[in-house]
Design an enzyme around this catalytic site. Structure first.
Site, PDB file in Angstrom:
ATOM      1  N   GLY A  46       0.860  -1.177   0.000  1.00 18.94           N
ATOM      2  CA  GLY A  46       0.000   0.000   0.000  1.00 18.94           C
ATOM      3  C   GLY A  46       0.886   1.212   0.000  1.00 18.94           C
ATOM      4  O   GLY A  46       1.780   1.334  -0.844  1.00 18.94           O
ATOM      5  N   GLU A  47       0.701   2.061   0.981  1.00 20.83           N
ATOM      6  CA  GLU A  47       1.531   3.268   1.077  1.00 20.83           C
ATOM      7  C   GLU A  47       2.070   3.316   2.501  1.00 20.83           C
ATOM      8  O   GLU A  47       1.307   3.502   3.450  1.00 20.83           O
ATOM      9  CB  GLU A  47       0.659   4.488   0.749  1.00 20.83           C
ATOM     10  CG  GLU A  47       1.358   5.496  -0.143  1.00 20.83           C
ATOM     11  CD  GLU A  47       2.483   6.188   0.597  1.00 20.83           C
ATOM     12  OE1 GLU A  47       3.590   6.315   0.031  1.00 20.83           O
ATOM     13  OE2 GLU A  47       2.264   6.571   1.754  1.00 20.83           O
ATOM     14  N   SER A  48       3.399   3.158   2.626  1.00 20.28           N
ATOM     15  CA  SER A  48       3.966   2.956   3.958  1.00 20.28           C
ATOM     16  C   SER A  48       3.784   4.154   4.886  1.00 20.28           C
ATOM     17  O   SER A  48       3.576   3.977   6.087  1.00 20.28           O
ATOM     18  CB  SER A  48       5.436   2.565   3.858  1.00 20.28           C
ATOM     19  OG  SER A  48       6.158   3.513   3.119  1.00 20.28           O
ATOM     20  N   CYS A  75       5.942  -5.491   0.271  1.00 16.41           N
ATOM     21  CA  CYS A  75       6.084  -4.147  -0.286  1.00 16.41           C
ATOM     22  C   CYS A  75       6.012  -3.082   0.814  1.00 16.41           C
ATOM     23  O   CYS A  75       6.899  -3.025   1.641  1.00 16.41           O
ATOM     24  CB  CYS A  75       5.086  -3.936  -1.421  1.00 16.41           C
ATOM     25  SG  CYS A  75       5.667  -2.678  -2.552  1.00 16.41           S
ATOM     26  N   ARG A  95      12.730   3.175  -0.161  1.00 15.22           N
ATOM     27  CA  ARG A  95      11.408   3.217  -0.801  1.00 15.22           C
ATOM     28  C   ARG A  95      11.507   3.595  -2.272  1.00 15.22           C
ATOM     29  O   ARG A  95      12.407   4.336  -2.657  1.00 15.22           O
ATOM     30  CB  ARG A  95      10.521   4.250  -0.101  1.00 15.22           C
ATOM     31  CG  ARG A  95      10.228   3.898   1.335  1.00 15.22           C
ATOM     32  CD  ARG A  95       9.373   4.978   1.959  1.00 15.22           C
ATOM     33  NE  ARG A  95       8.137   5.151   1.212  1.00 15.22           N
ATOM     34  CZ  ARG A  95       7.435   6.276   1.200  1.00 15.22           C
ATOM     35  NH1 ARG A  95       7.850   7.330   1.872  1.00 15.22           N
ATOM     36  NH2 ARG A  95       6.316   6.342   0.502  1.00 15.22           N
ATOM     37  N   ILE A 123       5.447  -3.096  -7.657  1.00  8.40           N
ATOM     38  CA  ILE A 123       4.697  -1.848  -7.840  1.00  8.40           C
ATOM     39  C   ILE A 123       5.359  -0.769  -6.984  1.00  8.40           C
ATOM     40  O   ILE A 123       5.262  -0.793  -5.759  1.00  8.40           O
ATOM     41  CB  ILE A 123       3.216  -2.018  -7.442  1.00  8.40           C
ATOM     42  CG1 ILE A 123       2.576  -3.174  -8.243  1.00  8.40           C
ATOM     43  CG2 ILE A 123       2.445  -0.721  -7.670  1.00  8.40           C
ATOM     44  CD1 ILE A 123       1.174  -3.546  -7.791  1.00  8.40           C
ATOM     45  N   ARG A 124       6.057   0.134  -7.637  1.00  8.07           N
ATOM     46  CA  ARG A 124       6.825   1.173  -6.918  1.00  8.07           C
ATOM     47  C   ARG A 124       7.506   0.523  -5.689  1.00  8.07           C
ATOM     48  O   ARG A 124       7.358   0.958  -4.552  1.00  8.07           O
ATOM     49  CB  ARG A 124       5.927   2.342  -6.517  1.00  8.07           C
ATOM     50  CG  ARG A 124       5.365   3.032  -7.792  1.00  8.07           C
ATOM     51  CD  ARG A 124       4.726   4.367  -7.486  1.00  8.07           C
ATOM     52  NE  ARG A 124       3.620   4.250  -6.574  1.00  8.07           N
ATOM     53  CZ  ARG A 124       3.546   4.828  -5.379  1.00  8.07           C
ATOM     54  NH1 ARG A 124       4.540   5.576  -4.942  1.00  8.07           N
ATOM     55  NH2 ARG A 124       2.508   4.679  -4.628  1.00  8.07           N
ATOM     56  N   HIS A 159       4.623  -8.353  -4.799  1.00 10.29           N
ATOM     57  CA  HIS A 159       3.257  -8.626  -4.342  1.00 10.29           C
ATOM     58  C   HIS A 159       2.829 -10.059  -4.666  1.00 10.29           C
ATOM     59  O   HIS A 159       2.128 -10.284  -5.657  1.00 10.29           O
ATOM     60  CB  HIS A 159       2.277  -7.675  -5.045  1.00 10.29           C
ATOM     61  CG  HIS A 159       2.308  -6.276  -4.534  1.00 10.29           C
ATOM     62  ND1 HIS A 159       1.408  -5.794  -3.611  1.00 10.29           N
ATOM     63  CD2 HIS A 159       3.139  -5.253  -4.816  1.00 10.29           C
ATOM     64  CE1 HIS A 159       1.678  -4.538  -3.347  1.00 10.29           C
ATOM     65  NE2 HIS A 159       2.721  -4.166  -4.069  1.00 10.29           N
ATOM     66  N   GLU A 161       0.542 -11.702  -3.481  1.00 10.81           N
ATOM     67  CA  GLU A 161      -0.927 -11.850  -3.383  1.00 10.81           C
ATOM     68  C   GLU A 161      -1.612 -11.460  -4.696  1.00 10.81           C
ATOM     69  O   GLU A 161      -2.804 -11.668  -4.847  1.00 10.81           O
ATOM     70  CB  GLU A 161      -1.469 -11.018  -2.209  1.00 10.81           C
ATOM     71  CG  GLU A 161      -1.582  -9.520  -2.426  1.00 10.81           C
ATOM     72  CD  GLU A 161      -0.249  -8.770  -2.409  1.00 10.81           C
ATOM     73  OE1 GLU A 161       0.830  -9.404  -2.357  1.00 10.81           O
ATOM     74  OE2 GLU A 161      -0.299  -7.526  -2.476  1.00 10.81           O
TER      75      GLU A 161
END
Ligand code: GLN
Length: 184
Positions: A46-48, A75, A95, A123-124, A159, A161
Protein backbone atom coordinates in the site's frame (compact mmCIF):
# COMPACT_ATOMS: atom_id res chain seq x y z
CA UNK A 1 -4.40 -21.81 12.13
CA UNK A 2 -5.59 -18.23 12.37
CA UNK A 3 -3.75 -15.49 10.47
CA UNK A 4 -4.56 -11.78 10.65
CA UNK A 5 -4.12 -9.37 7.76
CA UNK A 6 -3.59 -5.74 8.70
CA UNK A 7 -6.52 -4.03 6.97
CA UNK A 8 -5.93 -0.32 7.45
CA UNK A 9 -5.02 0.42 3.85
CA UNK A 10 -3.68 -1.21 0.71
CA UNK A 11 -3.94 -4.71 -0.80
CA UNK A 12 -5.28 -6.57 2.24
CA UNK A 13 -8.29 -8.31 0.60
CA UNK A 14 -6.04 -10.12 -1.85
CA UNK A 15 -3.97 -11.56 1.02
CA UNK A 16 -7.12 -12.69 2.82
CA UNK A 17 -8.25 -14.43 -0.39
CA UNK A 18 -4.95 -16.28 -0.87
CA UNK A 19 -4.88 -17.40 2.77
CA UNK A 20 -8.48 -18.64 2.59
CA UNK A 21 -7.66 -20.52 -0.60
CA UNK A 22 -4.89 -22.23 1.38
CA UNK A 23 -7.45 -23.30 3.98
CA UNK A 24 -6.41 -20.80 6.63
CA UNK A 25 -8.78 -18.91 8.90
CA UNK A 26 -7.89 -15.35 7.79
CA UNK A 27 -9.17 -12.24 9.51
CA UNK A 28 -8.94 -8.52 8.74
CA UNK A 29 -7.26 -6.66 11.59
CA UNK A 30 -8.00 -3.02 12.41
CA UNK A 31 -7.62 -2.82 16.19
CA UNK A 32 -4.83 -3.86 18.60
CA UNK A 33 -7.05 -6.25 20.57
CA UNK A 34 -7.70 -8.28 17.42
CA UNK A 35 -4.04 -9.42 17.47
CA UNK A 36 -4.78 -11.62 20.44
CA UNK A 37 -5.03 -15.29 19.53
CA UNK A 38 -3.51 -14.91 16.06
CA UNK A 39 -0.85 -17.38 14.93
CA UNK A 40 0.63 -14.89 12.47
CA UNK A 41 0.12 -11.51 10.83
CA UNK A 42 0.41 -10.25 7.25
CA UNK A 43 1.18 -6.59 6.58
CA UNK A 44 0.15 -5.83 2.98
CA UNK A 45 1.42 -3.46 0.33
CA UNK A 46 0.00 0.00 0.00
CA UNK A 47 1.53 3.27 1.08
CA UNK A 48 3.97 2.96 3.96
CA UNK A 49 3.71 6.54 5.25
CA UNK A 50 -0.11 6.34 5.34
CA UNK A 51 0.04 2.92 6.94
CA UNK A 52 2.49 4.12 9.65
CA UNK A 53 0.24 7.10 10.36
CA UNK A 54 -2.89 4.94 10.68
CA UNK A 55 -1.06 2.39 12.84
CA UNK A 56 0.03 5.21 15.15
CA UNK A 57 -3.52 6.54 15.34
CA UNK A 58 -4.95 3.18 16.46
CA UNK A 59 -2.04 2.12 18.69
CA UNK A 60 -1.24 -0.72 16.30
CA UNK A 61 2.42 0.27 16.00
CA UNK A 62 3.17 -0.59 19.64
CA UNK A 63 0.82 -3.58 19.53
CA UNK A 64 2.62 -5.04 16.50
CA UNK A 65 6.02 -4.40 18.12
CA UNK A 66 4.80 -6.44 21.08
CA UNK A 67 3.22 -9.20 18.93
CA UNK A 68 5.60 -12.15 19.01
CA UNK A 69 4.21 -14.48 16.33
CA UNK A 70 5.44 -14.66 12.70
CA UNK A 71 4.89 -11.61 10.50
CA UNK A 72 4.93 -11.43 6.69
CA UNK A 73 5.33 -7.97 5.14
CA UNK A 74 4.91 -7.33 1.42
CA UNK A 75 6.08 -4.15 -0.29
CA UNK A 76 4.87 -1.29 1.96
CA UNK A 77 4.53 -4.00 4.62
CA UNK A 78 8.25 -4.72 4.25
CA UNK A 79 9.04 -1.01 4.58
CA UNK A 80 7.11 -0.60 7.85
CA UNK A 81 8.94 -3.58 9.43
CA UNK A 82 12.43 -2.18 8.77
CA UNK A 83 14.97 -0.69 11.22
CA UNK A 84 13.70 2.87 10.93
CA UNK A 85 10.01 2.10 11.41
CA UNK A 86 8.67 -0.81 13.51
CA UNK A 87 12.23 -2.16 13.90
CA UNK A 88 11.24 -5.83 13.64
CA UNK A 89 13.75 -6.83 10.94
CA UNK A 90 17.37 -5.72 10.67
CA UNK A 91 17.06 -4.16 7.22
CA UNK A 92 17.47 -0.72 5.80
CA UNK A 93 14.86 -0.42 3.08
CA UNK A 94 14.87 2.17 0.36
CA UNK A 95 11.41 3.22 -0.80
CA UNK A 96 10.48 3.47 -4.50
CA UNK A 97 13.95 2.21 -5.23
CA UNK A 98 13.27 0.85 -8.70
CA UNK A 99 12.06 4.31 -9.80
CA UNK A 100 8.88 6.21 -8.90
CA UNK A 101 5.80 5.77 -11.12
CA UNK A 102 7.28 4.06 -14.16
CA UNK A 103 9.00 1.29 -12.33
CA UNK A 104 6.11 -1.10 -11.88
CA UNK A 105 7.02 -4.32 -13.61
CA UNK A 106 6.94 -8.08 -13.50
CA UNK A 107 10.12 -10.08 -13.23
CA UNK A 108 10.95 -13.73 -12.71
CA UNK A 109 12.22 -14.19 -9.17
CA UNK A 110 14.52 -17.13 -8.46
CA UNK A 111 13.72 -18.14 -4.90
CA UNK A 112 16.19 -20.21 -2.92
CA UNK A 113 14.95 -23.79 -2.77
CA UNK A 114 12.37 -23.41 -5.57
CA UNK A 115 12.87 -25.16 -8.90
CA UNK A 116 10.62 -22.81 -10.89
CA UNK A 117 10.88 -19.00 -10.82
CA UNK A 118 8.11 -17.00 -9.17
CA UNK A 119 6.52 -14.15 -11.15
CA UNK A 120 7.19 -11.10 -9.00
CA UNK A 121 4.80 -8.17 -9.41
CA UNK A 122 6.71 -5.04 -8.39
CA UNK A 123 4.70 -1.85 -7.84
CA UNK A 124 6.82 1.17 -6.92
CA UNK A 125 8.72 -1.39 -4.94
CA UNK A 126 11.35 -0.88 -2.28
CA UNK A 127 14.62 -2.72 -2.19
CA UNK A 128 16.91 -3.73 0.61
CA UNK A 129 19.76 -1.22 0.86
CA UNK A 130 21.45 -2.96 3.81
CA UNK A 131 20.84 -6.16 5.75
CA UNK A 132 22.15 -7.21 9.16
CA UNK A 133 24.06 -10.49 9.62
CA UNK A 134 21.00 -12.34 10.91
CA UNK A 135 19.00 -11.79 7.74
CA UNK A 136 18.80 -14.59 5.15
CA UNK A 137 18.37 -13.32 1.60
CA UNK A 138 16.06 -15.74 -0.25
CA UNK A 139 15.85 -13.98 -3.64
CA UNK A 140 17.40 -11.08 -5.52
CA UNK A 141 16.52 -9.09 -8.63
CA UNK A 142 19.32 -7.18 -10.36
CA UNK A 143 21.54 -7.86 -7.36
CA UNK A 144 19.01 -6.43 -4.89
CA UNK A 145 17.40 -8.58 -2.22
CA UNK A 146 13.62 -8.84 -2.78
CA UNK A 147 12.75 -11.71 -0.41
CA UNK A 148 14.34 -12.03 3.02
CA UNK A 149 13.81 -13.71 6.34
CA UNK A 150 15.05 -13.05 9.84
CA UNK A 151 13.70 -15.61 12.30
CA UNK A 152 9.92 -15.26 12.40
CA UNK A 153 9.84 -12.24 10.06
CA UNK A 154 9.48 -12.72 6.29
CA UNK A 155 9.49 -9.79 3.84
CA UNK A 156 8.98 -9.48 0.09
CA UNK A 157 9.39 -6.30 -1.93
CA UNK A 158 6.96 -7.66 -4.53
CA UNK A 159 3.26 -8.63 -4.34
CA UNK A 160 2.78 -12.42 -4.15
CA UNK A 161 -0.93 -11.85 -3.38
CA UNK A 162 -1.45 -10.49 -6.91
CA UNK A 163 -0.57 -13.77 -8.66
CA UNK A 164 -2.16 -17.21 -8.50
CA UNK A 165 1.10 -18.69 -7.29
CA UNK A 166 0.77 -19.39 -3.57
CA UNK A 167 4.33 -20.55 -2.88
CA UNK A 168 5.48 -17.48 -0.94
CA UNK A 169 2.39 -17.55 1.28
CA UNK A 170 2.98 -21.27 1.83
CA UNK A 171 6.52 -20.48 2.99
CA UNK A 172 5.09 -18.05 5.49
CA UNK A 173 2.67 -20.70 6.76
CA UNK A 174 5.64 -23.06 7.17
CA UNK A 175 7.33 -20.44 9.37
CA UNK A 176 4.11 -20.23 11.41
CA UNK A 177 4.08 -24.02 11.82
CA UNK A 178 7.79 -24.04 12.75
CA UNK A 179 7.17 -21.44 15.46
CA UNK A 180 4.22 -23.43 16.79
CA UNK A 181 6.43 -26.53 16.91
CA UNK A 182 9.14 -24.67 18.82
CA UNK A 183 6.60 -23.46 21.38
CA UNK A 184 4.65 -26.69 21.76
N1 GLN B 1 5.92 2.86 -2.77
C1 GLN B 1 5.11 2.44 -1.66
C2 GLN B 1 5.66 2.99 -0.35
O1 GLN B 1 6.67 3.57 -0.32
C3 GLN B 1 5.07 0.94 -1.59
C4 GLN B 1 4.36 0.42 -2.82
C5 GLN B 1 3.61 -0.84 -2.61
O2 GLN B 1 3.34 -1.29 -1.50
N2 GLN B 1 3.23 -1.41 -3.71
O3 GLN B 1 5.05 2.83 0.67
Amino acid sequence: MKIGVLALQGAFREHVDVLRRLGVDAEEIRLPEQLEGLDGLVIPGGESTTMMRLMGLYGLDDAIRAFDEPIFGTCAGMIVLDRERLGLIDLRVERNAFGRQVASFEAPVEIEGEAEPFTGVFIRAPWVAAAGPGVAILAEVDGHPVLAREGRILVASFHPELTDDTRVHERFLEIVREEQGVRA
